[in-house]
Design an enzyme around this catalytic site. Sequence first.
Site, mmCIF file in Angstrom:
data_model
loop_
_atom_site.group_PDB
_atom_site.id
_atom_site.type_symbol
_atom_site.label_atom_id
_atom_site.label_comp_id
_atom_site.label_asym_id
_atom_site.label_seq_id
_atom_site.Cartn_x
_atom_site.Cartn_y
_atom_site.Cartn_z
ATOM 1 N N LYS A 64 0.849 -1.199 0.000
ATOM 2 C CA LYS A 64 0.000 0.000 0.000
ATOM 3 C C LYS A 64 0.880 1.242 0.000
ATOM 4 C CE LYS A 64 -3.965 1.751 2.762
ATOM 5 N NZ LYS A 64 -4.754 1.478 3.992
ATOM 6 N N SER A 109 -9.709 1.319 3.131
ATOM 7 C CA SER A 109 -8.883 2.098 2.232
ATOM 8 C C SER A 109 -7.822 1.282 1.493
ATOM 9 C CB SER A 109 -8.199 3.210 3.019
ATOM 10 O OG SER A 109 -7.296 2.680 3.979
ATOM 11 N N SER A 141 -9.616 -1.011 7.381
ATOM 12 C CA SER A 141 -9.103 -0.862 6.010
ATOM 13 C C SER A 141 -8.374 -2.052 5.428
ATOM 14 C CB SER A 141 -8.191 0.355 5.925
ATOM 15 O OG SER A 141 -8.969 1.500 5.776
HETATM 16 N N1 GLN Z 1 -13.200 3.228 6.548
HETATM 17 C C1 GLN Z 1 -12.574 3.730 7.741
HETATM 18 C C2 GLN Z 1 -12.337 5.204 7.622
HETATM 19 O O1 GLN Z 1 -12.703 5.753 6.634
HETATM 20 C C3 GLN Z 1 -11.307 2.987 8.015
HETATM 21 C C4 GLN Z 1 -10.105 3.543 7.378
HETATM 22 C C5 GLN Z 1 -8.852 2.780 7.718
HETATM 23 O O2 GLN Z 1 -8.901 1.746 8.385
HETATM 24 N N2 GLN Z 1 -7.738 3.343 7.308
HETATM 25 O O3 GLN Z 1 -11.809 5.827 8.490
#
Ligand code: GLN
Length: 471
Positions: free
Chosen positions: A75, A150, A174
């Site tokens: 990532k 994400s 994420s």
């Molecule tokens: N979907 C969650 C957010 O928007 C988790 C994001 C993440 O784990 N980086 O914050």
Amino acid sequence: MHTVKELREKYIAGELTPSGVVAEALDNIKKLNPEINAYLHIYDDAVEAAKEADALYKEKGADTPSLLGVPVAVKNNILIKGKKATGASKILENYTAVYDATIIEKLRAEGAIFVGSTNLDEFAMGGSTENSAFGITKNPVDPERVPGGSSGGSAAAVAMGSVPVAIGTDTGGSVRQPASYCGVVGYKPTYGAVSRYGLMAMGSSLDQAGPLTNTVADAEMVHNIMSGLDKMDGTTIADDTYPKLETKDKYTFGVPKDFLKEGVDEDVLSAFNAHVESLKAAGHEVVEVELPLFEKGLAAYYIVMPAEVSSNLARYDGIRYGLSAEGDDLLDVYEQSRAEGFGPEVKRRILLGTHVLSSGYYDAYYGKAELARKKMREELAEVFAGVDFIITPTAPTPAFKIGENEDPLSIYKQDIFTVPVNLTGVPAISFPMGTVERDGKELPVGVQYIGPHGGDARLFDVGKAVYDEQK
Ligand code: GLN
């Protein structure tokens, strides 16, 4: 793509070579990425690294590091020295990492070959990868749909068959939610098990890096390489910090029935219920548990997380890193650089976070959310006195269509089952529990197993028995 375990065996036996497999990975990426956009950068120097790995296998066979010649995608909010590290943000579009993250150093030492960096929601804020400054990633299972987020690029990279392992980060789900949407395995470790040094900080008290793979055994192997105390991250914990939990043949699972009433799609719930029945049929015990505070997790998360985001992202000021806009004076340079460099979701969270931390509002919001978090930990400890794991669907729906959820709140709701895990710091794994049909397509959905602090080894153990062995 083979699993890590299979690759390793075939490399040692001389049935496959790292050069052949890396070439295949790069071909796959070059063929599929124009449509899927899982990768932001492709590393052609992987070819050279693969040749070195070929030679090492010839010379030393099994006496080589455990990931030697295994292609890995990373990532793009994790630093790899000499490679672009953008966080999928315009503000870091041309930023090159000057050091390796600790987890990259560890993977490299075991012989992993990095074949490319993957797309994400800007600075890991989102649940669909639609918030990337560099285009949307599509779900390889159904390209009309999002891959989740994400770490959507990492999940898609594994699902499209380009790599057996991709690394993601999980602040509120994420790694697990995109794993669920793309039909792969995703792991979020106990907080502190894995060093955050060299990860772009989002919510420092929540962030952990974890693997996305095709099997639980592969996730275990990669996690065990990445984890451990690190002098560069004072929040990392030693292996013996939590009591060792022995593995068992039959486990007790807790299902928080009331919590599952919250807007879960009916067919996702049926898939989950069928999974629960299969656990019972395999001789495990399943009991109902109550976690009333978990229902407040989403509210607490969307205060704590933006608060930490607002302070962590203060470093992107147009002076120290990346994009620097013209301005009349220093303050103007800050303002213009941030206005031009950040996308709307990042700005929304910085504003929200700054607000909840401001004097006069701190006690009402941030203070309360931290208190809720403390109470959630207590509630969880009580439940874990009676069960080995808590299980939920990973997300309330399968992958949704690109552009379908325009209102940010509707995407936040996807995080309902994953954020309590980060708020309390416990480990959790997501793996496929079946499919549900949408528009004539079978879409994967994941189940989440949550363990107590330090219960990582046991989660892998049960995951291998329940998922890998039935695959
Ligand atoms: N979907 C969650 C957010 O928007 C988790 C994001 C993440 O784990 N980086 O914050």
